[in-house]
Design a protein around this motif. Structure first.
Motif, PDB file in Angstrom:
ATOM      1  N   ASP A  61       0.807  -1.211   0.000  1.00  0.00           N
ATOM      2  CA  ASP A  61       0.000   0.000   0.000  1.00  0.00           C
ATOM      3  C   ASP A  61       0.847   1.272   0.000  1.00  0.00           C
ATOM      4  O   ASP A  61       0.331   2.361   0.266  1.00  0.00           O
ATOM      5  N   SER A  62       2.130   1.147  -0.323  1.00  0.00           N
ATOM      6  CA  SER A  62       3.013   2.321  -0.372  1.00  0.00           C
ATOM      7  C   SER A  62       2.579   3.273  -1.483  1.00  0.00           C
ATOM      8  O   SER A  62       2.148   2.836  -2.559  1.00  0.00           O
ATOM      9  N   LYS A  63       2.704   4.574  -1.233  1.00  0.00           N
ATOM     10  CA  LYS A  63       2.330   5.579  -2.208  1.00  0.00           C
ATOM     11  C   LYS A  63       3.353   5.644  -3.342  1.00  0.00           C
ATOM     12  O   LYS A  63       4.539   5.355  -3.147  1.00  0.00           O
ATOM     13  N   LEU A  64       2.874   6.037  -4.529  1.00  0.00           N
ATOM     14  CA  LEU A  64       3.734   6.149  -5.698  1.00  0.00           C
ATOM     15  C   LEU A  64       3.913   7.615  -6.079  1.00  0.00           C
ATOM     16  O   LEU A  64       3.256   8.499  -5.532  1.00  0.00           O
ATOM     17  N   THR A  65       4.788   7.845  -7.047  1.00  0.00           N
ATOM     18  CA  THR A  65       4.957   9.200  -7.569  1.00  0.00           C
ATOM     19  C   THR A  65       3.861   9.492  -8.588  1.00  0.00           C
ATOM     20  O   THR A  65       3.170   8.579  -9.065  1.00  0.00           O
TER      21      THR A  65
ATOM     22  N   THR B 132      -7.857  11.493 -13.886  1.00  0.00           N
ATOM     23  CA  THR B 132      -8.766  11.133 -12.801  1.00  0.00           C
ATOM     24  C   THR B 132      -8.026  10.438 -11.657  1.00  0.00           C
ATOM     25  O   THR B 132      -8.187  10.793 -10.480  1.00  0.00           O
ATOM     26  N   PHE B 133      -7.201   9.448 -12.000  1.00  0.00           N
ATOM     27  CA  PHE B 133      -6.527   8.671 -10.964  1.00  0.00           C
ATOM     28  C   PHE B 133      -5.471   9.498 -10.226  1.00  0.00           C
ATOM     29  O   PHE B 133      -5.312   9.365  -9.009  1.00  0.00           O
ATOM     30  N   VAL B 134      -4.745  10.348 -10.960  1.00  0.00           N
ATOM     31  CA  VAL B 134      -3.735  11.176 -10.298  1.00  0.00           C
ATOM     32  C   VAL B 134      -4.407  12.163  -9.348  1.00  0.00           C
ATOM     33  O   VAL B 134      -3.979  12.333  -8.192  1.00  0.00           O
ATOM     34  N   VAL B 135      -5.482  12.825  -9.829  1.00  0.00           N
ATOM     35  CA  VAL B 135      -6.204  13.767  -8.970  1.00  0.00           C
ATOM     36  C   VAL B 135      -6.783  13.027  -7.768  1.00  0.00           C
ATOM     37  O   VAL B 135      -6.719  13.502  -6.625  1.00  0.00           O
ATOM     38  N   TYR B 136      -7.358  11.831  -8.015  1.00  0.00           N
ATOM     39  CA  TYR B 136      -7.915  11.037  -6.917  1.00  0.00           C
ATOM     40  C   TYR B 136      -6.844  10.665  -5.888  1.00  0.00           C
ATOM     41  O   TYR B 136      -7.027  10.864  -4.684  1.00  0.00           O
ATOM     42  N   GLU B 137      -5.738  10.097  -6.365  1.00  0.00           N
ATOM     43  CA  GLU B 137      -4.695   9.631  -5.447  1.00  0.00           C
ATOM     44  C   GLU B 137      -4.123  10.786  -4.627  1.00  0.00           C
ATOM     45  O   GLU B 137      -3.943  10.664  -3.409  1.00  0.00           O
TER      46      GLU B 137
END
Length: 320
Positions: free
Chosen positions: A216-220, A293-298
């Protein structure tokens, strides 16, 4: 899968809803003209004289601009913003709630491809039930080719002055069934979201394992962009025909008895090519749209959860 069982509502977090709405609205406002082109190509079967004939993307944009102006490229944008915002918001909310329940509340538990698809499919059906009327209205507004309505009662029933007018008229003349046209192929289309989220989740998991980090580590931002784009490309090419069938069943200029009739007519008039009409503008839209969408969401959800954590820490200064 975790053996620990928690309440199905324990994983409900408003952050997923807000972040999903933000991502859906942002991508829709930027890329709506490509969505309109996809819909118009999808319903173009060469049989109905009331519909314009488009030979390519450049010709279509030019013809729409000449006959309908810049507003023509943004027909249906209001229900599209409402639909995309609410759909992504509910989807991320339902998906993460179901996923958290399957994990027993432990985000480090790897569910695997099968359970990721189950969670995404269940979230997709719940979201479709809530948003299908908005998609019907969006499709019909995108397929309103001229500003003026022709004479007669039939024209008044299919000419809409906006989102609310379209909702009212669809319900008035067609009832609840009219608001849920295209629902059956939409249910089949749940496989699209299931494949997309399965691919997206598995790529993130395998990439984090490769880096020897928790799953579950965050990505760039670049990594989120890459995985979102690849997962959407995979799902879009695999499941595109259902979108054509849904758009044609929702088209106010066409009459199909049921889904089987729509499939037969599409095959009779265009063969296999008919099921992939509008694929090019669709890919040009959905891949960058999903990435946005996914970048804004994350990033939005990361900010909101961090804000919640800081707020809870500030509210309990005496605790370690």
């Amino acid at each position: 899968m975790s053996s620990k069982r928690v309440s199905p509502f324990a994983g409900v977090r408003y952050e997923h809803l807000v972040a999903g709405v933000s991502g859906g609205v942002a991508s829709t406002l930027i890329l709506h003209p490509l969505d309109l082109l996809k819909i118009r190509f999808a319903v173009s079967d060469g049989a109905a004289s009331a519909k314009p004939h488009y030979t390519g993307l450049t010709q279509a944009v030019g013809q729409i601009f000449r006959h309908e102006g810049i507003r023509g490229l943004y027909r249906g944008v209001t229900p599209n913003v409402w639909g995309a915002g609410s759909a992504w918001g509910f989807y991320f909310l339902f998906y993460n709630t179901i996923k958290s329940w399957l994990q027993g509340g432990n985000s480090k538990v790897h569910l695997g491809p099968g359970l990721h698809m189950v969670a995404a499919a269940e979230a997709g059906v719940l979201t479709l039930v809530m948003t299908n009327p908005i998609w019907v209205v969006k499709t019909r507004l995108c397929l309103q080719y001229t500003e003026g309505a022709s004479a007669g009662a039939a024209a008044s029933a299919t000419h809409y002055n906006g989102m609310v007018d379209a909702l009212v008229k669809t319900y008035k003349y067609e009832g609840v069934r009219g608001l849920y046209k295209g629902f059956v192929p939409g249910v089949f289309g749940v496989s699209h979201g299931a494949l997309q989220f399965m691919a997206y989740e598995e790529m993130k998991v395998q990439y984090n394992r490769y880096r020897s980090l928790p799953i579950d580590s965050k990505l760039t931002m670049v990594e989120y962009l890459a995985f979102a784009s690849l997962s959407k490309l995979f799902a879009a090419v695999t499941t595109y025909p259902y979108q054509v069938l849904r758009a044609r069943m929702q088209d106010q200029h066409a009459q199909y008895d049921n889904l089987r009739h729509c499939i037969k007519e599409t095959w009779r008039l265009n063969h296999i090519v008919g099921f992939y009409r509008g694929l090019s503008p669709n890919l040009m839209r959905v891949v960058p749209a999903t990435a946005i969408t996914f970048v804004v969401y994350e990033k939005t959800s990361e900010f909101l959860f961090q804000f919640r954590s800081e707020d809870q820490t500030a509210a309990s200064p005496g605790q370690d």
